[in-house]
Design an enzyme around this catalytic site. Structure first.
Site, short mmCIF file in Angstrom:
data_model
loop_
_atom_site.label_atom_id
_atom_site.label_comp_id
_atom_site.label_asym_id
_atom_site.label_seq_id
_atom_site.Cartn_x
_atom_site.Cartn_y
_atom_site.Cartn_z
CE1 TYR A 133 -3.68 2.45 0.73
CE2 TYR A 133 -2.31 3.21 2.53
CZ TYR A 133 -3.40 3.38 1.70
OH TYR A 133 -4.19 4.47 1.85
CG ASP A 217 -2.30 -4.34 5.06
OD1 ASP A 217 -3.48 -4.75 5.05
OD2 ASP A 217 -1.99 -3.18 4.77
CE LYS A 242 -8.85 1.48 2.33
NZ LYS A 242 -7.48 1.06 2.22
C1 LIG Z 1 -6.31 1.53 2.71
C2 LIG Z 1 -5.22 0.61 3.07
C3 LIG Z 1 -4.35 0.90 4.12
C4 LIG Z 1 -4.43 2.18 4.92
O1 LIG Z 1 -5.61 2.28 5.63
P1 LIG Z 1 -6.28 3.69 6.08
O2 LIG Z 1 -7.48 3.25 6.83
O3 LIG Z 1 -6.58 4.46 4.82
O4 LIG Z 1 -5.27 4.38 6.91
C5 LIG Z 1 -3.37 -0.04 4.42
N1 LIG Z 1 -3.24 -1.17 3.72
C6 LIG Z 1 -4.07 -1.48 2.69
C7 LIG Z 1 -3.88 -2.76 1.95
C8 LIG Z 1 -5.07 -0.60 2.33
O5 LIG Z 1 -5.86 -0.90 1.30
#
Ligand SMILES: *Cc1c(COP(=O)(O)O)cnc(C)c1O
Length: 429
Positions: A133, A217, A242
């Protein structure tokens, strides 16, 4: 929260209850809130102590001055330290990944930053899969180096032997304290092998005495279809913005793992002040009740869309997990590490380059041109010039983020409508 109370029961007789079922009740007893079936919103900054001794005892626990008793609940102190909405939410989140403990944060980046800072010190090295990301990439490549923390990247689809070789190179730079993975990788859907990294970590521990914390992640496929802790990861990270939030209306994050590691991260969260607010926590509890329904419908829709794109003459490649050759290394890893479904975020390459990609994006009407993913509505974006525009041109090409690459996050609309929008936009290219 200590899991000893009746409202923490996870079984009906001998029958283990599923997370979908527990999302409506786990961790909350209506009798504490006038019988309200839903946990109220505890929109409060501070909590009244019954007496001074109780306040003293709560703080002793919060600051780790003594161990918690077997049946002791940590008392409520102040909403930067704890709050019922956040604690119930955290308890519910742990169920999907079967984690001992969890924490929620004000954003996915807050979860990632706080977790990394909990374990990294000047001179340490982070090994990380690529691509990741954009915000995580910025953190590892531009911010942490200002604190003397180095990084070494490896391709997400590297083999165990290749990761092992990178580990030995990384060890020359300093103690490798964290192995940071994003799998599937945003936006290419390349899978990183968590179990292979755990093997590399264990070998490095025997060789150097340093045990790297493996962080994953899991925003793309979790918490339904990939459970990194089962494959040897130590901490699972989420952007709850998300799929878990799921309605494109909150920003939040989470970190889950063993009680020992999460206790450490909790201390950092308390002082860095990166927790999420009670209202966001309350909204996320509501979201969790429909998480499985939403993710399942979105993944079904995404399969329909990916199949149609795969047959379109103006599309040169579709990077969806269920289209992997089952005999390929990535296909086998998908079968081993993920629970069947391919999720609903994937990318494809349009015939041409940036001009064709932009023409397509500007021609969509139902599908919105926006970054982010995992919401009820479908979104399209252009990673090379948007989420990943901070990467150098070489890194973009090396990690497969070409000017022709378009990322889709498919929502829960009627799939027939999505196909019509895609067809008409492709016709204009
Ligand atoms: C959006 C996202 C993030 C960051 O998250 P936020 O809530 O925008 O801070 C981290 N990793 C992935 C894979 C993402 O899609």
């Amino acid at each position: 929260m200590k899991l000893t109370k009746s409202y923490h029961h996870r079984t009906l007789g001998n029958h283990p209850l599923h997370p979908e079922t527990l999302m409506m009740s786990y961790g909350y007893d209506p009798k504490f809130s006038e019988g309200a079936i839903k946990a109220p919103l505890f929109q409060t900054s501070t909590f009244v102590f019954e007496n001074a001794a109780a306040g003293k005892s709560f703080f002793e626990l919060a600051y780790g001055k003594r161990q918690r008793g077997p049946a002791e609940d940590p008392g409520m102190i102040y909403s930067r330290i704890n709050n019922p909405d956040l604690e119930i939410l955290e308890d519910r989140l742990t169920l999907w990944d079967d984690a001992q403990d969890g924490l929620v944060f004000s954003s996915g980046m807050a979860a990632i930053t706080t977790s990394l800072l909990s374990f990294l010190r000047p001179g340490d090295v982070v090994m990380h899969s690529e691509p990741i990301y954009g915000g995580s990439d910025f953190l590892l490549h531009k911010i942490l180096p200002q604190f003397g923390i180095h990084y070494v990247g490896f391709p997400a689809d590297a083999s165990g032997d290749e990761i092992e070789a990178r580990m030995r190179q990384a060890e020359d730079m300093g103690p490798v304290r964290v192995i940071y993975l994003e799998t599937p990788a945003n936006p290419t859907n390349k899978l990183a092998d968590i179990a292979a990294c755990a093997t590399v970590r264990d070998a490095a521990l025997a060789r150097t005495g340093t045990r790297a914390v493996i962080m994953v992640d899991n925003t793309y496929l979790g918490p339904l279809w990939q459970h990194p802790l089962k494959h040897g990861a130590d901490i699972v990270l989420y952007s709850l913005t998300k799929y878990v939030g799921g309605h494109s209306d909150v920003i939040a994050g989470a970190a889950l793992g063993s009680a020992e590691l999460i206790t450490l991260v909790r201390g950092f969260r308390t002082i860095l002040g990166t927790m999420c607010d009670p209202h966001t926590g309350w909204l996320l509890m509501r979201s969790l009740e429909t998480l499985s329904l939403r993710m399942t419908r979105a993944a079904d829709n995404a399969r329909v869309v990916a199949d149609r794109l795969g047959r379109h003459p103006k599309v040169t490649a579709v990077h969806a997990l269920d289209r992997l050759d089952p005999k390929s290394a990535q296909g086998q890893l998908f079968a081993r590490q993920c629970n069947g479904a391919a999720g609903s975020t994937f990318s494809f390459e349009i015939a041409g380059g940036e001009a064709e990609a932009f023409r397509f994006l500007d021609s969509l009407t139902l599908i919105k041109l926006a970054v982010s993913l995992g919401g009820t509505e479908s979104l399209a974006s252009h990673p090379a010039t948007m989420t990943h525009s901070d990467l150098s041109p070489e890194n973009l090409l090396r990690t497969g983020i070409t000017p022709a690459l378009i990322r889709l996050s498919i929502g829960i609309e009627n799939p027939a409508d999505l196909l019509v929008d895609l067809e008409q936009a492709l016709a204009k290219v």
